[in-house]
Design a protein around this motif. Sequence first.
Motif, short mmCIF file in Angstrom:
data_model
loop_
_atom_site.label_atom_id
_atom_site.label_comp_id
_atom_site.label_asym_id
_atom_site.label_seq_id
_atom_site.Cartn_x
_atom_site.Cartn_y
_atom_site.Cartn_z
N VAL A 1 0.73 -1.06 0.00
CA VAL A 1 0.03 -0.05 0.27
C VAL A 1 0.82 1.21 0.06
N VAL A 2 1.80 1.27 0.83
CA VAL A 2 2.89 2.30 0.97
C VAL A 2 3.44 2.47 -0.17
N LEU A 3 4.28 1.38 -1.07
CA LEU A 3 4.75 1.53 -2.17
C LEU A 3 4.06 2.08 -3.36
N HIS A 4 2.71 1.98 -3.37
CA HIS A 4 1.90 2.07 -4.30
C HIS A 4 1.72 3.94 -4.25
N ARG A 5 2.14 4.53 -3.28
CA ARG A 5 1.98 5.89 -3.06
C ARG A 5 3.25 6.55 -3.30
N TRP A 6 4.23 5.95 -2.92
CA TRP A 6 5.42 6.54 -2.89
C TRP A 6 6.91 5.79 -3.22
N GLU A 7 7.90 6.15 -3.60
CA GLU A 7 9.08 5.38 -4.01
C GLU A 7 10.02 5.38 -3.00
N PHE A 8 10.83 4.42 -2.72
CA PHE A 8 11.83 4.46 -1.70
C PHE A 8 12.97 3.72 -2.16
N ASP A 9 14.15 4.11 -1.76
CA ASP A 9 15.76 3.62 -2.12
C ASP A 9 15.77 2.12 -1.39
N ALA A 10 15.41 1.96 -0.32
CA ALA A 10 15.48 0.68 0.61
C ALA A 10 14.62 0.95 1.65
N ILE A 11 14.49 -0.39 2.24
CA ILE A 11 13.57 -0.81 3.40
C ILE A 11 14.45 -1.35 4.68
N ILE A 12 14.24 -0.78 5.69
CA ILE A 12 14.73 -1.09 6.96
C ILE A 12 13.50 -1.94 7.72
N LEU A 13 13.87 -3.39 7.93
CA LEU A 13 12.89 -4.39 8.64
C LEU A 13 13.60 -4.45 9.95
N SER A 14 12.74 -3.95 11.00
CA SER A 14 12.91 -4.46 12.40
C SER A 14 12.18 -5.45 12.87
N THR A 15 12.73 -6.42 13.52
CA THR A 15 11.65 -7.50 13.86
C THR A 15 12.28 -8.29 15.22
N LEU A 16 11.47 -8.80 16.01
CA LEU A 16 12.04 -9.59 17.25
C LEU A 16 13.13 -10.61 16.82
N PRO A 17 13.87 -11.01 17.73
CA PRO A 17 14.73 -12.14 17.48
C PRO A 17 14.04 -13.64 16.84
N ASP A 18 14.84 -14.28 16.39
CA ASP A 18 14.42 -15.32 15.70
C ASP A 18 13.40 -16.18 16.13
#
Length: 195
Positions: free
Chosen positions: A145-162
Motif C-alpha cells: 500500500v505504501v509503495l503504491h503511493r511513494w518510492e523508496f530506495d531501500a527498506i529497513i525491517l526491524s523484527t523480534l529475534p529468531d
Amino acid sequence: MLPVGASKPMGARVSEVEPVLRYLVVANQTLGGDELQTAIRDHMATGPCHFHVLVPATAAGDLDASYLAGVGQTATPGAEGLDRKQARQLLEDELEEASHAESGEDLGRKLARERLRSALAHLRELGADVSGEVGVSDPVEAIGVVLHRWEFDAIILSTLPDRRSRWLAMDLPTRIRRGFKLPVTLVTGPGTPTT
C-alpha cells in the motif's frame, strides 16, 4: 543567463545537489529499540535521507506475550483487529495523525499508534527527517500500500529475534526483496514497550 544554445564557460561549476535517500522503516514491537535507532543513525551519517515509518497493526492476540507484559496488557483470546477494508480506510486518515482514535479498535492497533507517535517524536529529536503511518496487519500488504503511493530506495525491517519473530518465520525479508525489488536491511532486537 546564457543565450539559448550557448554553453557554460570552461571551469564553470554546475551546482551539485546531493540526492535525498528515502527509506521505508517497517517495525512494530521493536520500534523505538536501540538496534533500530542505531541503524537509522548509521543511515543518517551517510548523507541526506528521509525515513517513513510503517507500523503494521498486529492484532493484540498475535503480539509477543513479553511485549504485552511490558506495556501492562494481556491479549484477549480471539482478538482479531480490524478487517482489511476498515484498516485500509483508516490508513488514509492516519497519515501523520497519530492521535486518531477509533472506538472499539483492537488493542494491537491502539498500541501501534502510540508506538508510532512516540517513535516519530524521538527520531525527530535525533534530527531525522521522518513521517509515518499505521498500516494493515499483514506486513507485505501494508508495504505494498505504501509503495503504491511513494518510492523508496531501500527498506529497513526491524523484527523480534529468531524464535519470537512471526515475520522471520514467514521469511519476510526474502518476500520483500523478491516482491518489491528493493534492498532490505534487517535489524533484530527485543520488543520495546511504548513510552
